[in-house]
Design a protein around this motif. Structure first.
Motif, PDB file in Angstrom:
ATOM      1  N   LEU A  47       0.854  -1.175   0.000  1.00 21.72           N
ATOM      2  CA  LEU A  47       0.000   0.000   0.000  1.00 21.72           C
ATOM      3  C   LEU A  47       0.896   1.234   0.000  1.00 21.72           C
ATOM      4  N   GLU A  49       0.340   5.436  -0.475  1.00 16.57           N
ATOM      5  CA  GLU A  49      -0.561   6.577  -0.657  1.00 16.57           C
ATOM      6  C   GLU A  49      -1.966   6.128  -1.055  1.00 16.57           C
ATOM      7  N   GLU A  50      -2.480   5.136  -0.340  1.00 21.64           N
ATOM      8  CA  GLU A  50      -3.814   4.570  -0.523  1.00 21.64           C
ATOM      9  C   GLU A  50      -4.021   3.894  -1.878  1.00 21.64           C
ATOM     10  N   SER A  51      -2.931   3.498  -2.547  1.00 22.35           N
ATOM     11  CA  SER A  51      -2.997   2.717  -3.769  1.00 22.35           C
ATOM     12  C   SER A  51      -2.361   1.356  -3.507  1.00 22.35           C
TER      13      SER A  51
END
Length: 64
Positions: A47, A49-51
């Motif tokens: 994960l 940066e929320e990706s």
């Protein structure tokens, strides 16, 4: 903002938070168990940066 991933697999429905990453994918003992035919992880789910991203372990082939 908080991040959660809800997964429904052979082990049932489970929720993972950002603090639990990276998650191992593979055989017995992995966070996410796949029918890989080998012991241990074949890849890691990371994960950033929320990706989400997948990274195969050394020598493993991964198609997604």
């Amino acid at each position: 903002m908080s991040f959660t991933l809800t997964l429904n697999d052979a082990l049932g429905e489970r929720t993972f938070t950002a603090q639990e990453f990276p998650l191992s994918l593979g055989g017995a003992g992995s966070s996410i168990v796949l029918a890989s035919g080998i012991d241990g992880p074949v890849a890691w789910c990371g994960l950033h940066e929320e990706s989400l991203f997948l990274q195969p372990t050394e020598g493993a082939e991964l198609q997604h």
